[in-house]
Design a protein around this motif. Structure first.
Motif, PDB file in Angstrom:
ATOM      1  N   GLY A 111      83.542  61.416 -13.147  1.00  8.51           N
ATOM      2  CA  GLY A 111      83.704  62.794 -13.591  1.00  8.51           C
ATOM      3  C   GLY A 111      83.466  62.977 -15.076  1.00  8.51           C
ATOM      4  N   ASP A 112      82.918  61.966 -15.728  1.00 11.65           N
ATOM      5  CA  ASP A 112      82.637  62.050 -17.166  1.00 11.65           C
ATOM      6  C   ASP A 112      81.163  62.399 -17.339  1.00 11.65           C
ATOM      7  OD1 ASP A 112      82.203  61.665 -19.894  1.00 11.65           O
ATOM      8  OD2 ASP A 112      83.626  60.001 -20.022  1.00 11.65           O
ATOM      9  N   TYR A 113      80.869  63.695 -17.248  1.00  9.02           N
ATOM     10  CA  TYR A 113      79.485  64.141 -17.256  1.00  9.02           C
ATOM     11  C   TYR A 113      78.822  63.969 -18.618  1.00  9.02           C
ATOM     12  CZ  TYR A 113      81.040  66.292 -12.891  1.00  9.02           C
ATOM     13  OH  TYR A 113      81.562  66.511 -11.645  1.00  9.02           O
ATOM     14  N   ASP A 114      79.580  64.093 -19.680  1.00  6.55           N
ATOM     15  CA  ASP A 114      78.985  63.958 -21.012  1.00  6.55           C
ATOM     16  C   ASP A 114      78.477  62.536 -21.248  1.00  6.55           C
ATOM     17  OD1 ASP A 114      79.433  66.620 -21.615  1.00  6.55           O
ATOM     18  OD2 ASP A 114      81.397  66.235 -22.509  1.00  6.55           O
ATOM     19  N   HIS A 115      79.287  61.531 -20.887  1.00  9.05           N
ATOM     20  CA  HIS A 115      78.818  60.149 -21.015  1.00  9.05           C
ATOM     21  C   HIS A 115      77.631  59.893 -20.078  1.00  9.05           C
ATOM     22  CE1 HIS A 115      82.546  58.839 -23.215  1.00  9.05           C
ATOM     23  NE2 HIS A 115      81.641  58.053 -23.768  1.00  9.05           N
ATOM     24  N   ALA A 116      77.669  60.488 -18.891  1.00  6.54           N
ATOM     25  CA  ALA A 116      76.551  60.310 -17.951  1.00  6.54           C
ATOM     26  C   ALA A 116      75.259  60.847 -18.549  1.00  6.54           C
ATOM     27  CB  ALA A 116      76.863  61.015 -16.631  1.00  6.54           C
ATOM     28  N   ILE A 117      75.324  62.039 -19.114  1.00  5.81           N
ATOM     29  CA  ILE A 117      74.118  62.633 -19.704  1.00  5.81           C
ATOM     30  C   ILE A 117      73.642  61.815 -20.896  1.00  5.81           C
ATOM     31  CG2 ILE A 117      73.302  64.635 -21.022  1.00  5.81           C
ATOM     32  CD1 ILE A 117      74.943  66.353 -19.030  1.00  5.81           C
ATOM     33  N   ALA A 118      74.568  61.306 -21.702  1.00  7.80           N
ATOM     34  CA  ALA A 118      74.180  60.475 -22.855  1.00  7.80           C
ATOM     35  C   ALA A 118      73.408  59.249 -22.394  1.00  7.80           C
ATOM     36  CB  ALA A 118      75.421  60.068 -23.648  1.00  7.80           C
ATOM     37  N   ASP A 119      73.855  58.620 -21.298  1.00  9.84           N
ATOM     38  CA  ASP A 119      73.140  57.439 -20.799  1.00  9.84           C
ATOM     39  C   ASP A 119      71.800  57.814 -20.169  1.00  9.84           C
ATOM     40  OD1 ASP A 119      74.701  55.357 -21.669  1.00  9.84           O
ATOM     41  OD2 ASP A 119      75.874  55.186 -19.840  1.00  9.84           O
ATOM     42  N   PHE A 120      71.757  58.950 -19.480  1.00 11.71           N
ATOM     43  CA  PHE A 120      70.465  59.394 -18.960  1.00 11.71           C
ATOM     44  C   PHE A 120      69.502  59.707 -20.117  1.00 11.71           C
ATOM     45  CE2 PHE A 120      72.544  60.652 -14.781  1.00 11.71           C
ATOM     46  CZ  PHE A 120      71.875  59.692 -14.048  1.00 11.71           C
ATOM     47  N   ASP A 121      70.020  60.270 -21.193  1.00 11.89           N
ATOM     48  CA  ASP A 121      69.185  60.516 -22.378  1.00 11.89           C
ATOM     49  C   ASP A 121      68.573  59.215 -22.882  1.00 11.89           C
ATOM     50  OD1 ASP A 121      69.798  63.209 -22.270  1.00 11.89           O
ATOM     51  OD2 ASP A 121      71.246  63.148 -23.916  1.00 11.89           O
ATOM     52  N   GLN A 122      69.388  58.161 -22.926  1.00 10.73           N
ATOM     53  CA  GLN A 122      68.894  56.855 -23.375  1.00 10.73           C
ATOM     54  C   GLN A 122      67.805  56.343 -22.442  1.00 10.73           C
ATOM     55  OE1 GLN A 122      69.489  54.917 -25.982  1.00 10.73           O
ATOM     56  NE2 GLN A 122      71.141  56.069 -26.964  1.00 10.73           N
ATOM     57  N   ALA A 123      68.033  56.473 -21.129  1.00 12.34           N
ATOM     58  CA  ALA A 123      67.048  55.994 -20.168  1.00 12.34           C
ATOM     59  C   ALA A 123      65.748  56.774 -20.280  1.00 12.34           C
ATOM     60  CB  ALA A 123      67.611  56.108 -18.748  1.00 12.34           C
ATOM     61  N   ILE A 124      65.876  58.094 -20.467  1.00 12.17           N
ATOM     62  CA  ILE A 124      64.671  58.924 -20.613  1.00 12.17           C
ATOM     63  C   ILE A 124      63.947  58.592 -21.907  1.00 12.17           C
ATOM     64  CG2 ILE A 124      63.893  61.307 -21.001  1.00 12.17           C
ATOM     65  CD1 ILE A 124      66.098  62.144 -18.960  1.00 12.17           C
ATOM     66  N   GLY A 125      64.699  58.278 -22.956  1.00 12.25           N
ATOM     67  CA  GLY A 125      64.068  57.877 -24.212  1.00 12.25           C
ATOM     68  C   GLY A 125      63.252  56.607 -24.053  1.00 12.25           C
ATOM     69  N   LEU A 126      63.718  55.707 -23.176  1.00 14.13           N
ATOM     70  CA  LEU A 126      62.998  54.457 -22.935  1.00 14.13           C
ATOM     71  C   LEU A 126      61.822  54.640 -21.977  1.00 14.13           C
ATOM     72  CD1 LEU A 126      66.142  52.171 -22.590  1.00 14.13           C
ATOM     73  CD2 LEU A 126      64.424  52.024 -24.407  1.00 14.13           C
ATOM     74  N   ASP A 127      61.924  55.639 -21.103  1.00 15.28           N
ATOM     75  CA  ASP A 127      60.855  55.901 -20.123  1.00 15.28           C
ATOM     76  C   ASP A 127      60.713  57.416 -19.981  1.00 15.28           C
ATOM     77  OD1 ASP A 127      58.991  55.857 -18.149  1.00 15.28           O
ATOM     78  OD2 ASP A 127      60.187  54.723 -16.696  1.00 15.28           O
ATOM     79  N   PRO A 128      60.018  58.067 -20.918  1.00 19.45           N
ATOM     80  CA  PRO A 128      60.015  59.543 -20.989  1.00 19.45           C
ATOM     81  C   PRO A 128      59.373  60.247 -19.813  1.00 19.45           C
ATOM     82  CG  PRO A 128      59.257  58.541 -23.044  1.00 19.45           C
ATOM     83  CD  PRO A 128      59.283  57.457 -22.024  1.00 19.45           C
ATOM     84  N   LYS A 129      58.613  59.560 -18.987  1.00 15.37           N
ATOM     85  CA  LYS A 129      57.930  60.237 -17.888  1.00 15.37           C
ATOM     86  C   LYS A 129      58.385  59.739 -16.522  1.00 15.37           C
ATOM     87  CE  LYS A 129      53.805  61.543 -20.482  1.00 15.37           C
ATOM     88  NZ  LYS A 129      52.314  61.579 -20.498  1.00 15.37           N
ATOM     89  N   ASN A 130      59.622  59.293 -16.444  1.00 12.63           N
ATOM     90  CA  ASN A 130      60.173  58.807 -15.179  1.00 12.63           C
ATOM     91  C   ASN A 130      60.784  59.982 -14.417  1.00 12.63           C
ATOM     92  OD1 ASN A 130      62.087  57.678 -13.211  1.00 12.63           O
ATOM     93  ND2 ASN A 130      61.582  55.711 -14.161  1.00 12.63           N
ATOM     94  N   ALA A 131      60.124  60.398 -13.348  1.00 14.44           N
ATOM     95  CA  ALA A 131      60.564  61.585 -12.600  1.00 14.44           C
ATOM     96  C   ALA A 131      61.950  61.405 -12.007  1.00 14.44           C
ATOM     97  CB  ALA A 131      59.556  61.890 -11.492  1.00 14.44           C
ATOM     98  N   ARG A 132      62.272  60.193 -11.575  1.00 14.71           N
ATOM     99  CA  ARG A 132      63.550  59.972 -10.911  1.00 14.71           C
ATOM    100  C   ARG A 132      64.724  60.067 -11.880  1.00 14.71           C
ATOM    101  NH1 ARG A 132      59.537  58.506  -8.259  1.00 14.71           N
ATOM    102  NH2 ARG A 132      59.509  58.254  -5.989  1.00 14.71           N
TER     103      ARG A 132
END
Length: 418
Positions: A111-132
């Motif tokens: 239920g910690d959505y802010d930490h979840a989004i922060a980690d997704f941000d990191q993943a997207i930064g590493l792979d900016p065009k990953n649709a999943r």
């Protein structure tokens, strides 16, 4: 009436599984860690722990074992353990997309959505065009209630991979939630074109057709969804509501029965079956269904309201006052509860409903205000006023609402036309 959306956690885990399968190396030495956990997460954890203990100084194998153990811990809902394992991977390999994605899923489950989004941000930064990954972050934005950001992430995922079906389905749900069923149906059409065996797409398109008042198309889509996957209780529940809107109580009850057989804790299926009984002269059955629904979800004000109405109509003592301690009386439909308890006048309820800033919320609350005031008038013997308000509810309530179905049924029970 607002209903829950289910399955987001399952879809996040499904997205993570795709990444794990596609992103990890094939290592013969870790067969126990990979194979033993397929049907038994606890066995996988044990095997991966042995591998971790034996893999010191071998970063690749160690990273792999932590990830496999973390995914098993997610299955067992050990989210803190999963976060620790994914964090260990990030310590070994700071650019591990899988670890950031997995840890984001674990944060989400907590239920910690802010930490979840922060980690997704990191993943997207590493792979900016990953649709999943883009899609997964959209799910979290959606759960946070930030519809615009969720839609933007789904649109980005579709741009990166136009044949990836899930973003179309999720974006369709958000369009429908905003009241734009044409856009929702267009997204579901696209999803079905890409995957004609998507039961979710058919089920959701059925809901959009139902919201448009086209119950025949809705039922056809629910039929197709059930033929593709007969296990989800929600498909039978949705089809039951469509039958109820068509005044076919026999088919409606049969579908609610099946939904409850598949999921005995499906509170809203008991509610809707109870509504059919309520206006069909089977008050004891209605009250039993409302009692079951309220016991499953004691924090839901609508379920408490329906139980109160059944108790009053049957001449029994109301338990609505006792239920207040479990309800959030700071939000809608708390004014309706107060009206039924005699603490607020019906005119005050209409005024409170009209103050909603969001147009969809305002429409829904006005629907509630008219319908439940009609029920109160009927209990008090004000039949003409009750019929007037039932007719307003039929005219103005969203067609997917329980209150729309109930207002139609009430008028039919009274022997008058809408």
């Amino acid at each position: 009436m607002i209903r829950e959306r289910q399955g987001i956690s399952r879809r996040l885990l499904a997205g993570l599984a795709i990444l794990v399968v596609s992103g990890l190396p094939a290592l013969a030495a870790v067969s126990d860690c990979t194979s033993s956990g397929a049907a038994d997460p606890a066995a996988r954890i044990a095997a991966c722990t042995r591998m971790i203990e034996a893999s010191q100084g071998l970063p690749g194998s160690l990273e792999f074992a932590y990830i496999k153990r973390a995914t098993a811990r997610l299955v067992l809902k050990d989210f803190d353990g999963a976060i620790a394992d994914y964090s260990a991977v990030i310590g070994i390999s700071p650019k591990s997309i899988i670890a950031y994605h997995g840890r984001a899923v674990a944060w989400f489950q907590k239920g910690d959505y802010d930490h979840a989004i922060a980690d997704f941000d990191q993943a997207i930064g590493l792979d900016p065009k990953n649709a999943r990954i883009q899609y997964s972050r959209g799910l979290v934005w959606s759960q946070k209630g930030d519809v615009l950001r969720a839609i933007a992430d789904y649109a980005q995922a579709i741009e990166f991979d136009p044949k990836y079906v899930p973003p179309y389905i999720e974006r369709g749900l958000l369009w429908a939630g905003k009241g734009d069923n044409d856009l929702a149906i267009a997204d579901y059409d696209k999803a079905i074109g890409l995957d004609p065996k998507s039961a979710d797409a058919y089920n959701n398109r059925g809901r959009a057709w139902a919201a448009e008042g086209d119950n025949d198309r809705a039922i056809a889509d629910y039929d197709r969804a059930i033929s593709l996957d007969p296990k989800p209780a929600a498909s039978y529940y949705n089809r039951g509501m469509a039958w109820a809107r068509k005044d076919d109580s026999g088919h409606a009850i049969a579908d609610y029965d099946q939904a409850i057989n598949l999921d005995p804790k499906y509170a809203f299926a008991y509610l809707e079956r109870g509504v059919v009984h309520f206006y069909s002269g089977a008050l004891p059955k209605a009250q039993a269904d409302f009692e079951q629904a309220a016991s499953l979800r004691p924090d839901n004000a609508y379920l408490a309201i329906w139980l109160d109405m059944a108790e009053r109509r049957g001449g029994a003592a109301s338990h609505l006052q006792d239920a207040i301690g479990k309800l959030d009386m700071r939000k809608w439909p708390a004014p309706v509860v107060r009206m039924l308890l005699g603490e607020q006048a019906p005119a005050d309820i209409l005024e409170a409903a009209a103050e909603a800033r969001n147009a969809n919320a305002r429409t829904g609350r006005l629907c509630d205000a008219n319908f439940y005031t009609a029920e109160l008038d009927r209990l008090q013997g004000h039949g003409d006023e009750a019929m007037r308000l039932y007719r307003i509810a039929v005219s103005n309530c969203p067609k997917g609402f329980t209150e729309y179905i109930a207002a139609k049924a009430a008028l039919k029970e009274l022997g008058v036309s809408p």
